[in-house]
Design a protein around this motif. Sequence first.
Motif, short mmCIF file in Angstrom:
data_model
loop_
_atom_site.label_atom_id
_atom_site.label_comp_id
_atom_site.label_asym_id
_atom_site.label_seq_id
_atom_site.Cartn_x
_atom_site.Cartn_y
_atom_site.Cartn_z
N UNK A 148 0.93 -1.25 -0.16
CA UNK A 148 0.03 -0.13 0.07
C UNK A 148 0.92 1.34 -0.07
N UNK A 149 0.37 2.57 0.13
CA UNK A 149 1.10 3.75 -0.03
C UNK A 149 1.99 3.85 0.99
N UNK A 150 1.65 3.42 2.43
CA UNK A 150 2.68 3.42 3.51
C UNK A 150 3.52 2.25 3.42
N UNK A 151 3.44 1.12 2.68
CA UNK A 151 4.36 0.22 2.48
C UNK A 151 3.95 -1.18 3.10
N UNK A 152 2.73 -1.12 3.74
CA UNK A 152 2.17 -2.34 4.37
C UNK A 152 1.83 -3.15 3.29
N UNK A 153 2.13 -4.56 3.58
CA UNK A 153 1.96 -5.40 2.28
C UNK A 153 0.37 -5.84 2.39
N UNK A 154 -0.39 -5.68 1.22
CA UNK A 154 -1.61 -6.26 0.92
C UNK A 154 -1.80 -7.13 -0.13
N UNK A 155 -2.98 -7.98 0.16
CA UNK A 155 -3.07 -9.10 -0.88
C UNK A 155 -3.95 -8.57 -2.02
N UNK A 156 -3.54 -8.57 -3.02
CA UNK A 156 -4.02 -8.26 -4.38
C UNK A 156 -2.92 -8.47 -5.45
N UNK A 157 -3.73 -8.74 -6.73
CA UNK A 157 -2.75 -9.31 -7.60
C UNK A 157 -2.50 -8.30 -8.63
N UNK A 158 -3.47 -7.63 -9.04
CA UNK A 158 -3.29 -6.45 -10.25
C UNK A 158 -2.48 -5.14 -9.63
N UNK A 159 -1.75 -4.68 -10.26
CA UNK A 159 -1.10 -3.37 -10.15
C UNK A 159 -2.24 -2.12 -10.12
N UNK A 160 -3.35 -2.16 -10.80
CA UNK A 160 -4.32 -1.28 -11.05
C UNK A 160 -5.70 -1.79 -10.61
N UNK B 192 -18.42 -7.97 -4.31
CA UNK B 192 -19.07 -8.71 -3.32
C UNK B 192 -18.71 -7.61 -2.05
N UNK B 193 -18.88 -8.15 -0.91
CA UNK B 193 -18.72 -7.40 0.45
C UNK B 193 -17.31 -7.76 0.72
N UNK B 194 -16.72 -8.70 0.11
CA UNK B 194 -15.10 -8.95 0.54
C UNK B 194 -14.21 -7.62 -0.08
N UNK B 195 -13.18 -7.47 0.96
CA UNK B 195 -12.23 -6.33 0.75
C UNK B 195 -11.09 -6.78 0.71
N UNK B 196 -10.02 -5.88 0.38
CA UNK B 196 -8.47 -6.23 0.17
C UNK B 196 -7.99 -6.36 1.60
N UNK B 197 -7.43 -7.45 1.96
CA UNK B 197 -6.86 -7.67 3.38
C UNK B 197 -5.45 -7.27 3.11
N UNK B 198 -4.95 -6.95 4.42
CA UNK B 198 -3.50 -6.85 4.48
C UNK B 198 -2.98 -8.43 4.58
N UNK B 199 -1.87 -8.53 4.64
CA UNK B 199 -1.01 -9.96 4.63
C UNK B 199 -1.45 -10.33 6.08
N UNK B 200 -1.13 -9.61 7.15
CA UNK B 200 -1.37 -10.03 8.36
C UNK B 200 -2.81 -10.38 8.82
N UNK C 273 9.39 -6.24 4.93
CA UNK C 273 8.17 -6.31 5.54
C UNK C 273 7.21 -7.28 5.41
N UNK C 274 7.21 -8.07 4.27
CA UNK C 274 6.58 -9.10 3.95
C UNK C 274 7.16 -10.37 5.01
N UNK C 275 8.20 -10.50 5.03
CA UNK C 275 8.79 -11.63 6.01
C UNK C 275 8.51 -11.44 7.33
N UNK C 276 8.65 -10.06 7.82
CA UNK C 276 8.11 -9.88 9.19
C UNK C 276 6.69 -10.30 9.36
#
Length: 277
Positions: free
Chosen positions: A43-55, A88-96, A144-147
Amino acid sequence: MVRPAVIAHRGYAGVAPENTVAAAQRAAAHEETAMLEIDVQPAACGTPVVVHDEHLAGSRDGRALTDATGLVWETPLEELRETRVLGTDATIPTLSELLAAVPETVGINVELKTPGTTDLRIGESLSPDERAQRRAMWQPFVERVVADCGAFDGDVLFSSFCEGAIAAFRETTTAYAAAPLLWDDLEAGLEIARRYDCEAIHPPRNAIAGTELTATAYAGLSDGAPEVDVLAAAHDEGRAVNVWTATNWIQFDDLAAAGVDGVVADYPGLAGRSSDR
């Protein structure tokens, strides 16, 4: 014949909103699921999020990928976590968040998608100078991802199409397995696996010699017999071969007969033998 491990592609993207907590939980509930495959980027702050496409404004079979626009890595985390996936009601999650929702009896294949750039050098074996530059570019995000994965006690396998990501991962930790994702240059993928002593390789389904799947162009490979027998080469070197992506049981059976170790699948239930249907 030993059947390959089933790896749920984005949480079985054929039956659930891909890369979401709902998809991951649903996929993990299937007894056949050995591992979940997910994609991560910052994400913009560097937090790993789970999503495939760049756009965020991508699409799947005519349906909008999300109800937002813009690049993932330019979007604030708060906005991403409210972005709905595939209507759907599902949203983009963080990896954590996703890891916390998955039982540790199911493994996780974390694909390092991008550190926040479109300049990725996909599928290339890089020169020493380029490796160092690309490793440095990936390093902060990979750390960040490994952490985040440290809180998950199940098996974790890291993969990427980008040598820079694999290099940064090996620089960061040796606690987890790694696998290059192969694209159009199969020998380059094997070189990367050797360079970083990777435990596995992840080729596309039509890269497996001797299967009917080689007759059809897919991903970065044209139709016809592959120039390199990646299955034999990897097995001779003690590496597992996990193939992407099966969309029906016929493809799964073909890959199983060839002797691959794992199959990334869009749907649950593909691992049953055709004679059982």
